[in-house]
Design an enzyme around this catalytic site. Structure first.
Site, PDB file in Angstrom:
ATOM      1  N   VAL A 188      58.607 -34.487   0.011  1.00  0.00           N
ATOM      2  CA  VAL A 188      59.936 -34.492   0.638  1.00  0.00           C
ATOM      3  C   VAL A 188      60.887 -35.430  -0.111  1.00  0.00           C
ATOM      4  O   VAL A 188      62.087 -35.405   0.109  1.00  0.00           O
ATOM      5  CB  VAL A 188      59.830 -34.863   2.135  1.00  0.00           C
ATOM      6  CG1 VAL A 188      59.572 -36.354   2.319  1.00  0.00           C
ATOM      7  CG2 VAL A 188      61.069 -34.437   2.916  1.00  0.00           C
ATOM      8  N   ALA A 189      60.322 -36.247  -1.014  1.00  0.00           N
ATOM      9  CA  ALA A 189      61.163 -37.141  -1.824  1.00  0.00           C
ATOM     10  C   ALA A 189      60.538 -37.388  -3.189  1.00  0.00           C
ATOM     11  O   ALA A 189      61.001 -38.225  -3.943  1.00  0.00           O
ATOM     12  CB  ALA A 189      61.349 -38.477  -1.098  1.00  0.00           C
ATOM     13  N   GLY A 190      59.464 -36.630  -3.467  1.00  0.00           N
ATOM     14  CA  GLY A 190      58.790 -36.773  -4.744  1.00  0.00           C
ATOM     15  C   GLY A 190      57.275 -36.886  -4.636  1.00  0.00           C
ATOM     16  O   GLY A 190      56.584 -37.076  -5.633  1.00  0.00           O
ATOM     17  N   SER A 191      56.737 -36.747  -3.446  1.00  0.00           N
ATOM     18  CA  SER A 191      55.322 -37.056  -3.197  1.00  0.00           C
ATOM     19  C   SER A 191      54.341 -36.190  -3.966  1.00  0.00           C
ATOM     20  O   SER A 191      53.188 -36.566  -4.139  1.00  0.00           O
ATOM     21  CB  SER A 191      55.030 -36.930  -1.699  1.00  0.00           C
ATOM     22  OG  SER A 191      55.635 -37.981  -1.002  1.00  0.00           O
ATOM     23  N   MET A 243      53.649 -42.384   4.692  1.00  0.00           N
ATOM     24  CA  MET A 243      53.881 -41.390   3.634  1.00  0.00           C
ATOM     25  C   MET A 243      55.256 -41.520   2.983  1.00  0.00           C
ATOM     26  O   MET A 243      55.689 -40.631   2.258  1.00  0.00           O
ATOM     27  CB  MET A 243      53.680 -39.953   4.161  1.00  0.00           C
ATOM     28  CG  MET A 243      52.211 -39.629   4.400  1.00  0.00           C
ATOM     29  SD  MET A 243      51.863 -38.080   5.285  1.00  0.00           S
ATOM     30  CE  MET A 243      52.576 -36.848   4.217  1.00  0.00           C
ATOM     31  N   LYS A 283      45.386 -33.651   0.261  1.00  0.00           N
ATOM     32  CA  LYS A 283      45.965 -34.882   0.801  1.00  0.00           C
ATOM     33  C   LYS A 283      45.470 -35.076   2.238  1.00  0.00           C
ATOM     34  O   LYS A 283      45.267 -34.088   2.965  1.00  0.00           O
ATOM     35  CB  LYS A 283      47.481 -34.708   0.775  1.00  0.00           C
ATOM     36  CG  LYS A 283      48.310 -35.916   1.134  1.00  0.00           C
ATOM     37  CD  LYS A 283      49.798 -35.540   0.955  1.00  0.00           C
ATOM     38  CE  LYS A 283      50.691 -36.767   1.002  1.00  0.00           C
ATOM     39  NZ  LYS A 283      52.068 -36.443   0.588  1.00  0.00           N
ATOM     40  N   SER A 306      53.646 -40.010  -2.365  1.00  0.00           N
ATOM     41  CA  SER A 306      52.662 -40.303  -1.352  1.00  0.00           C
ATOM     42  C   SER A 306      51.354 -39.572  -1.575  1.00  0.00           C
ATOM     43  O   SER A 306      50.430 -39.760  -0.783  1.00  0.00           O
ATOM     44  CB  SER A 306      53.216 -39.951   0.022  1.00  0.00           C
ATOM     45  OG  SER A 306      53.341 -38.558   0.167  1.00  0.00           O
TER      46      SER A 306
END
Lengths: 544, 544
Positions: free
Chosen positions: B238-241, B191, B141, B217
């Site tokens: 951190v939330a599904g990236s 992001m 990334k 992201s």
């Protein structure tokens, strides 16, 4: 915000103390001619009282003095001793300790002996032990919850609280491993000073010298274990609370990396939900490193997450005892808190012995971030509650602050108020410190860091001051252990006296004569197993 | 606070894109007659372009299509393939992928092939491999730092930044294990949306259907891996990236427990020093669970703390593959985001297959805390910066917000401002949720929880919306994996259509036809090893 002050907090506290004192059986009581001598101004050493007072049988003296917890567990699991005998002996001895140094809060003697009987019956019936702590008595800081027993943690306003309706998670875990809980122990008002003194239970004294502090915040454990009224105790630690009483009383303790031991379910002295980067931990106190390891291993191998949703759920790794030469960093202190001669001698002697055994020592003094500044940063993390919840618990009853509260703080933080914005910067500042220690350890290929846990032996009551040498390991989240080593001896210490040093608390050789000195050994994060191995090795070297 | 806006951000961004595009060798370029078709409104599936375009040799097609990373590592370590051949093949294929779906940010092809040559020479000279990832190409990334390569992470205001002067800690670690880094991949502005779209590099398209999102992201990784332009990628989460791009593109991913993988040293889209209880993690994306395990095992067994002061320093435990029947919790979704028929069918089918194999499934829908409320709480943790640092990075150049930013947020939080006092309460609220899941897992003796990672297959650009099914595992800090399973099929999906459901994004069977569906499997905290084992078992069951 605060409830109205309780009209007569003294009466309430006195009534609580009397009720607890009455639970000690008459036949376990010392004569008042003796107890009248045990005051906070006396310089008496009372460590021998349990042996000389005549209340304990020879068998009880043997059980409380001659074995490590590991050995007692083995004796009981193999049927060579009964838990009823062992637990009764420790209950009696704890009762005697209480009358000497005021170390207990709650007693659970009847329940403990009944539980011990269950352990014995289980063994007889099932032909196997209840677990690795089968029948072993364990003492608890008052902040642990035990169902049916009160947890006032020394707040007068909490005397009206009902007994705990559930156990601390760790209590549940250790109970399942066979442990027997028989008493809870004294601690400071707010748990944030190094004198275990509060307005409910009064002050715990140091059995080595009653005029000196037992340390805090787990001072009750420290003095109870020193009296051998307990063979194993459990202590929380967010700034040194597991280590300060160990070094004050001359026993051993282990502060693990955060998250390895279930912390939940206790009685919190402040507000829950702290966003602090310093995470409180629980660690064992006792007489030998292998006993400390027994506790850690039992906890980590019990699928601890089943008992506590926040524990890290990592088994205790079995490692081969190290045989190679180790590399130790050495921190000799900070100019604002120079080491008293007995402590400087212990540290020097320990480093010398390690070198004699082929280990290497690397001086870190000029390479580490300023210890004083690191401690101030840590203290900011402790002051993050805008509601100042502990203050509310105090004012709710009208009780006064105990004197040591004023001594265990940084003038630099007078008037400091926390903010969310600064919390980000505090985390960055902490990150820099954490990185610096990490880099020093990696670059110097260190296995551990040797330092002190405090700049003196246990000092007079209410003079301990700030805890810069123990809060560092909390700020870093590094595991750490305390090993008692040497005793203050004015002749041997004299060469370590520095005329230019400003000793704080003041250094008067007579005050400290004969008191236990110590070293602190700091390991690498999450390498609790390796640190335990190093502590065993050092225990062997220092005690040979 | 913010720097003056950059006069012509479009020119600056175009110049950056042109410079990067020019690094692709002329002989690796697709004809413009082809690339002209690859637009964000086209519904083309371009997965076959690398095979049909004629740029790759048979050998290159074989190396990029026929092996897992684990197999490639073995082939290279045993001298049966060279890293130069493998890396060259993936560089070429990544360049082709870039021309189809715009998945890359920076390319490091020359450096990668030179590094591959070093790997080959090392093997020839030393007779042993560099490590478990000897010669294996890994894509990153854009937020990973690679010394000498820029990390703009899509901020126009960062185009003026110099190239990175050091590597991310994980890059250092994997480099030491033999890995070869050859490209960085696209991600969303800030992001914090699920469309990998920014004003520097533009939008990444989904190779299964260019009109649909590649997710975020880490969308660049998702589409690059789907194109087999990468065999292994690294993604933050951190939330599904790490999971959203996997499920959007039809590849596999693993989000570990926080702290197991070094996170430090990257380019942060926001402010450093967050006091959030949600800790970002890095996890692998790829084609097989054993490849994901190869990465996790290599990282955890590399004494990772040497590379990163905040990593948890715990080796990868070797566990016996489970043979007993497992117990799965099942979460079927939240009424505000009902599962589109293809996703409902995949989840139902997976649960049915597990039961057919003798595993047990326990429905949790009515027992868990409200998923929507849990996601809102998580989002508050992402909004804790009073300085709103990402906004400053945007306004510094005058670039506009990308459209998806407005869609990936909760209306409930309009006008919400963080405070230190509320942060304490947020932590308590999180603690209750964490305890509830813990208790459900313990009481029901669950090994894992089966659910979806999103309520749809990859939807049209800028319609993904909120990530309630992936942020849960970040809020809980539970490890989690994505397994692609089944594909949208309007006839087979029809029985799962619910007339009363309000599908969001809208469900039109034609839009999603043929797109990969998936399941998400959530494990117990720090039991990453056990979850990996369960994922392997499920991979076998779902793909048989």
């Amino acid at each position: 915000m605060a409830a109205p002050a309780i009209a007569d907090w003294q009466t309430l506290a006195a009534s609580k103390r009397a009720a607890n004192a009455n639970k000690i059986p008459a036949e376990w009581r010392l004569p008042s001619s003796l107890t009248a001598q045990f005051t906070e101004t006396s310089t008496l050493n009372v460590l021998d009282v349990p042996r000389t007072c005549g209340l304990l049988t020879e068998k009880e003296l043997e059980l409380t003095e001659n074995y490590h917890a590991t050995e007692l567990a083995h004796l009981m699991s193999s049927g060579k001793a009964t838990s009823v005998d062992v637990v009764t002996a420790f209950c009696k001895r704890a009762a005697i300790a209480q009358q000497c140094v005021n170390c207990l809060t709650e007693t659970m003697f009847d329940e403990a002996i009944a539980r011990a009987r269950e352990c014995d019956e289980y063994l007889a019936r099932e032909g196997k032990s209840m677990g690795p702590l089968h029948g072993v008595p364990i003492s608890l800081k008052d902040s642990f919850n035990v169902k049916g027993t009160q947890s006032t943690i020394g707040y007068v306003s909490w005397i009206s609280h009902p007994p705990a309706s559930s156990n601390s998670n760790l209590v549940d875990l250790l109970f399942a491993a066979g442990a027997v809980f028989y008493c809870k122990t004294n601690l400071p008002q707010t748990m944030m000073t190094a004198d275990s003194h509060n307005n409910v239970f009064g002050r715990t004294l140091n059995p080595n010298n009653l005029s000196l502090t037992s340390g805090g915040s787990t001072g009750g454990e420290g003095s109870l274990i020193a009296m051998r009224g307990s063979i194993l105790g459990l202590a929380t630690d967010v700034a040194g609370s597991n280590r300060i009483p160990a070094l004050c009383n001359g026993v051993k303790s282990f502060k693990p990396s955060a998250g390895r031991v279930p912390f939940g379910g206790g009685a919190p002295p402040g507000r829950l939900g702290s966003p602090s980067s310093i995470v409180p931990v629980i660690g064992p106190m006792g007489w030998s490193v292998r006993d400390l390891e027994l506790v850690m291993q039992t906890i980590c191998d019990s699928d601890a997450w089943r008992f506590d949703e926040n524990v890290l759920n990592i088994p205790w790794r079995r490692i081969q005892p190290t045989t190679r030469p180790l590399r130790f960093g050495l921190i000799r202190g900070h100019p604002k808190r120079p080491l008293h001669p007995p402590i400087a001698r212990a540290l020097h002697s320990a480093a010398t012995k390690l070198k004699e055994k082929g280990h290497q020592v690397v001086l870190l003094d000029d390479k580490i971030p300023d210890l004083w500044e690191s401690a101030i940063l840590a203290w900011k993390f402790f002051l993050l509650d805008p509601k100042k919840t502990p203050v509310q618990h105090i004012t709710a009853s009208g009780e006064p602050w105990v004197p040591s509260i004023a001594t265990c703080r940084f003038e630099e933080l007078n008037g400091w108020e926390p903010s969310l914005d600064e919390l980000w910067d505090m985390n960055l500042e902490r990150a820099k410190i954490v990185k610096r220690y990490h880099d020093l350890i990696v670059e110097n290929e260190l296995d551990a860091v040797l330092m002190t846990g405090y700049n003196a032996c246990a000092p007079p009551h209410d003079t301990y001051g700030v805890t810069i040498y123990t809060v560092l390991q909390n700020l870093l989240n590094y595991p750490s252990g305390i090993l008692p080593y040497l005793k203050a001896n004015k002749e041997l210490d004299e060469p370590f006296f520095k005329a230019e040093a400003v000793y704080e608390p003041p250094y008067n050789p007579e005050t400290f004569e004969g008191m236990p000195a110590h070293v602190q050994v700091m390991g690498k994060p999450m390498k609790d197993e390796e640190l335990m191995d190093i502590l065993k090795l050092m225990e062997g070297i220092l005690e040979e």
